[in-house]
Motif scaffolding. Structure first.
Motif, PDB file in Angstrom:
ATOM      1  N   UNK A  51     -13.269 -15.000  -2.085  1.00 17.49           N
ATOM      2  CA  UNK A  51     -13.155 -13.840  -2.972  1.00 17.49           C
ATOM      3  C   UNK A  51     -14.019 -12.688  -2.479  1.00 17.49           C
ATOM      4  N   UNK A  52     -14.097 -12.509  -1.147  1.00 14.02           N
ATOM      5  CA  UNK A  52     -14.782 -11.353  -0.573  1.00 14.02           C
ATOM      6  C   UNK A  52     -16.220 -11.628  -0.170  1.00 14.02           C
ATOM      7  N   UNK A  53     -16.694 -12.873  -0.333  1.00 10.18           N
ATOM      8  CA  UNK A  53     -18.090 -13.177  -0.018  1.00 10.18           C
ATOM      9  C   UNK A  53     -18.330 -13.413   1.467  1.00 10.18           C
ATOM     10  N   UNK A  54     -17.346 -13.864   2.182  1.00 12.74           N
ATOM     11  CA  UNK A  54     -17.506 -14.018   3.624  1.00 12.74           C
ATOM     12  C   UNK A  54     -16.204 -13.686   4.340  1.00 12.74           C
ATOM     13  N   UNK A  55     -16.270 -13.702   5.670  1.00 11.53           N
ATOM     14  CA  UNK A  55     -15.090 -13.322   6.435  1.00 11.53           C
ATOM     15  C   UNK A  55     -14.060 -14.448   6.354  1.00 11.53           C
ATOM     16  N   UNK A  56     -12.809 -14.107   6.053  1.00  8.15           N
ATOM     17  CA  UNK A  56     -11.780 -15.151   5.970  1.00  8.15           C
ATOM     18  C   UNK A  56     -11.643 -15.916   7.287  1.00  8.15           C
ATOM     19  N   UNK A  57     -11.375 -17.204   7.173  1.00  9.42           N
ATOM     20  CA  UNK A  57     -11.181 -18.041   8.366  1.00  9.42           C
ATOM     21  C   UNK A  57      -9.904 -17.606   9.102  1.00  9.42           C
ATOM     22  N   UNK A  58      -8.860 -17.282   8.295  1.00 10.09           N
ATOM     23  CA  UNK A  58      -7.590 -16.855   8.878  1.00 10.09           C
ATOM     24  C   UNK A  58      -7.361 -15.397   8.476  1.00 10.09           C
ATOM     25  N   UNK A  59      -6.728 -14.651   9.342  1.00  7.26           N
ATOM     26  CA  UNK A  59      -6.390 -13.263   9.029  1.00  7.26           C
ATOM     27  C   UNK A  59      -5.539 -13.206   7.756  1.00  7.26           C
ATOM     28  N   UNK A  60      -5.930 -12.363   6.764  1.00  9.36           N
ATOM     29  CA  UNK A  60      -5.191 -12.278   5.505  1.00  9.36           C
ATOM     30  C   UNK A  60      -3.704 -11.924   5.698  1.00  9.36           C
ATOM     31  N   UNK A  61      -3.380 -11.326   6.815  1.00  6.59           N
ATOM     32  CA  UNK A  61      -1.964 -11.010   7.066  1.00  6.59           C
ATOM     33  C   UNK A  61      -1.147 -12.297   7.178  1.00  6.59           C
ATOM     34  N   UNK A  62      -1.798 -13.337   7.765  1.00  9.45           N
ATOM     35  CA  UNK A  62      -1.087 -14.612   7.910  1.00  9.45           C
ATOM     36  C   UNK A  62      -1.276 -15.527   6.701  1.00  9.45           C
ATOM     37  N   UNK A  63      -2.472 -15.441   6.103  1.00 12.88           N
ATOM     38  CA  UNK A  63      -2.758 -16.340   4.987  1.00 12.88           C
ATOM     39  C   UNK A  63      -3.500 -15.586   3.891  1.00 12.88           C
ATOM     40  N   UNK A  64      -2.776 -14.986   2.950  1.00 13.81           N
ATOM     41  CA  UNK A  64      -3.407 -14.183   1.912  1.00 13.81           C
ATOM     42  C   UNK A  64      -4.172 -15.051   0.905  1.00 13.81           C
ATOM     43  N   UNK A  65      -5.125 -14.416   0.231  1.00 12.70           N
ATOM     44  CA  UNK A  65      -5.922 -15.149  -0.757  1.00 12.70           C
ATOM     45  C   UNK A  65      -5.104 -15.383  -2.024  1.00 12.70           C
ATOM     46  N   UNK A  66      -5.562 -16.313  -2.874  1.00 14.65           N
ATOM     47  CA  UNK A  66      -4.853 -16.576  -4.129  1.00 14.65           C
ATOM     48  C   UNK A  66      -4.705 -15.300  -4.953  1.00 14.65           C
ATOM     49  N   UNK A  67      -5.767 -14.480  -4.945  1.00 16.18           N
ATOM     50  CA  UNK A  67      -5.724 -13.250  -5.731  1.00 16.18           C
ATOM     51  C   UNK A  67      -4.625 -12.328  -5.208  1.00 16.18           C
ATOM     52  N   UNK A 244       9.420 -13.421   5.081  1.00 11.86           N
ATOM     53  CA  UNK A 244       8.749 -13.849   6.314  1.00 11.86           C
ATOM     54  C   UNK A 244       9.153 -12.942   7.477  1.00 11.86           C
ATOM     55  N   UNK A 245      10.397 -12.440   7.479  1.00 10.28           N
ATOM     56  CA  UNK A 245      10.849 -11.545   8.540  1.00 10.28           C
ATOM     57  C   UNK A 245      10.025 -10.270   8.578  1.00 10.28           C
ATOM     58  N   UNK A 246       9.528  -9.839   7.410  1.00 10.62           N
ATOM     59  CA  UNK A 246       8.731  -8.616   7.351  1.00 10.62           C
ATOM     60  C   UNK A 246       7.241  -8.906   7.324  1.00 10.62           C
ATOM     61  N   UNK A 247       6.860 -10.169   7.583  1.00 10.34           N
ATOM     62  CA  UNK A 247       5.469 -10.599   7.553  1.00 10.34           C
ATOM     63  C   UNK A 247       4.818 -10.362   6.184  1.00 10.34           C
ATOM     64  N   UNK A 248       5.624 -10.394   5.123  1.00 11.02           N
ATOM     65  CA  UNK A 248       5.082 -10.276   3.759  1.00 11.02           C
ATOM     66  C   UNK A 248       4.651 -11.674   3.300  1.00 11.02           C
ATOM     67  N   UNK A 249       3.560 -12.163   3.891  1.00 13.86           N
ATOM     68  CA  UNK A 249       3.168 -13.557   3.626  1.00 13.86           C
ATOM     69  C   UNK A 249       2.844 -13.808   2.166  1.00 13.86           C
TER      70      UNK A 249
END
Lengths: 285, 277
Positions: A51-67, A244-249
């Protein structure tokens, strides 16, 4: 220790419902289920940046947060996807699934019951069902589209092809497994063949049929993905595939979670009905 | 008051008989694999007879019952009830099984009402009839329970009540108490005697317990090892006794010794057959 002593002193019939072992074990299981869900969510949050406390392990473009996924969900409710509301996509998927599932419950189970009751019917229908059973139904999709067009029919049929053998074979086996003694007892009480079917064979087969229904709910939801893969522009699975075609993960995950939720809630519903209808299941005397 | 040898197929018994078994043979399988279960068996059962059939395991006692119930067709010979040949199961021949024959999806009351309903009685009347039999077998207050909620002994009471409710001419009982513990069995034996005296039904009772046979029956039939034939048949004088205490009497013990002696020879033969097979 102390609770055991208390139980021993309590007069019979006064034990509280919640203290009965089967009730507490059911409650314990529910708690563990909730805990399991919570852990999955926490792992997801941790992997996507806490929730913004540290750097995401995976790029949010590929794996967005629950929020982010939840926000995408709200956006989809408000604006819809590709010109159609989220409700429309959900209804289209439910319709395809519902028609196929309804067909298999009515026709598939009836065919299975007939196969179980009658050797001739079984001899005739067993080969076509058994031959088609091991075929991966998705491999047939291009052929089904050639035969039945790109409309709804080919989509419903591909789901039916997956569910039909499951339902009919399970119903047949359920009939086969009915205790011969119960049938003999019914005949000795003056029952006709008709009464034996409706009042003995059918109810005795219900536990097996319910198992098949619950299995096919899961398979049916999975088959939606295949059915909405080609030549369509609506449905929850299509939404996920096209996003997925538009990378809207985030949209992809909304679609995936909605399907998971759909499968889960249908199964829970089936369980509740099962407990009501076949209360004797597994307790046969 | 003890046991006396009797010819169960005498001319006199045949004249007043309800059930006639004449030259009954039953074979299972074909050719070299054929197994002969029953070999020429003759039997006449009168109204109000309580016949217990004892024999070593595999001697065809249950086969005899299955043929009388109409579950299996005889290979030769004929069986009839009141002059009508037995070809299929029917409500005039009630069957009680050892266990597992109750309808788990119906309450006790609906299980017992099944027979009357099949006979075309309206639902309310069938339920009234069922309540009467619930009382007869001592299950008051359990009408709305399901079979899986009952003990083994209570389940057998339901099975007996269900068979009686269809108002059969003859009751065929296939080791109905074999799966119960000794205390429950003795109590139920006393009760089945009372029910038999109240209803006056003809009963054919399969058992492997000599004591049960002597305590319950008016007639006892000892079968040989396979293929099953009549080894000996007796009239038993203890059917009028209501209490199980009679089984400790000298006359009872003497009768038991006689039957046990006959049965032992056949049990040894039956065991040899199994070893060879």
């Amino acid at each position: 220790m102390s609770s055991a002593a208390f139980d021993a002193e309590a007069p019979p019939g006064t034990t509280k419902l919640a203290e009965r072992p089967e009730v507490t074990s059911a409650r314990r299981r529910r708690r563990l289920n909730l805990l399991s869900f919570a852990i999955m969510l926490l792992v997801w949050i941790a992997a996507t940046g806490g929730a913004g406390f540290w750097t995401p392990v995976v790029d949010p473009v590929f794996f967005p947060s629950p929020l982010a996924v939840f926000e995408a969900f709200l956006r989809l409710i408000e604006n819809g996807y590709q010109g159609r509301s989220l409700g429309h996509h959900l209804m289209m998927s439910l319709m395809r699934f519902g028609i196929a599932f309804g067909f298999c419950v009515t026709v598939g189970i009836t065919v299975g019951l007939l196969m179980g009751m009658n050797e001739t019917v079984q001899g005739l229908l067993d080969p076509p069902i058994e031959i088609t059973r091991p075929i991966p139904k998705l491999a047939l999709l291009p052929l089904l589209i050639i035969w039945f067009g790109i409309g709804e029919l080919s989509k419903v049929i591909v789901i039916i092809m997956a569910l039909f053998p499951l339902m009919s074979i399970s119903a047949m086996q359920a009939v086969r497994g009915v205790s011969r003694r119960k049938i003999q007892a019914a005949y000795s009480l003056g029952a006709t063949r008709w009464i034996v079917f409706w009042r003995v064979v059918l109810p005795a087969s219900l536990p097996g049929i319910f198992t098949a229904i619950r299995l096919s709910l899961g398979v049916g939801v999975t088959m939606l993905v295949g059915a909405e893969m080609i030549a369509t522009s609506n449905g929850i699975a299509w939404m996920a595939l096209s996003a997925a075609d538009f990378l809207l993960t985030d949209v992809v995950l909304v679609g995936v979670l909605m399907m998971a939720g759909l499968g889960y809630s249908l199964d829970q519903l089936a369980r509740v009905i099962e407990r009501r209808v076949v209360h004797w299941s597994g307790k046969d005397s | 008051m003890s046991i006396q040898p009797i010819d169960l197929f005498s001319a006199e018994r045949r004249r007043s008989a309800r059930v006639i078994v004449r030259g009954l043979e039953k074979e299972f399988g074909f050719g070299v694999a054929a197994v002969r279960a029953i070999d020429t068996l003759d039997l006449a059962l009168g109204a109000n007879d309580f016949l217990c059939v004892v024999g070593p395991s595999g001697c065809g006692k249950t086969t005899l019952l299955n043929v009388l119930a109409g579950f299996e067709a005889p290979s030769a010979g004929e069986v009839s009830l009141d002059g009508r040949q037995i070809l299929a199961p029917g409500a005039e021949r009630g069957v009680v099984f050892q266990q597992g024959a109750l309808f788990s999806w119906y309450s006790v009351r609906d299980n017992i009402a099944f027979g009357p309903e099949c006979a075309g009685k309206p639902r309310a009347e069938a339920r009234d009839i069922a309540d009467g039999y619930i009382e007869m077998v001592g299950l008051e207050g359990f009408g709305d329970r399901y079979p899986y909620e009952l003990s083994g002994g209570m389940q057998q009471r339901v099975g007996i009540a269900r068979a009686l409710a269809a108002d059969p001419d003859i009751l065929l009982m296939d080791e109905p108490f074999a799966a119960l513990d000794q205390q429950t069995r003795e109590l139920l034996q006393e009760e089945i005697k009372r029910i038999w005296q109240e209803t006056g039904k003809t009963i054919l009772w399969i058992t492997h317990s000599i004591e049960e046979a002597l305590f319950l029956a008016t007639h006892v039939l000892v079968m040989t090892a396979r293929p099953g034939r009549i080894k000996a048949s007796f009239t038993a004088g203890f059917a009028g006794e209501t209490s199980h205490l009679v089984t400790t009497s000298e006359a009872f013990t003497a009768a038991k010794r006689t039957v046990l002696g006959l049965l032992r020879e056949e049990s040894i033969k039956a065991q040899r057959q199994e070893e060879v097979a």
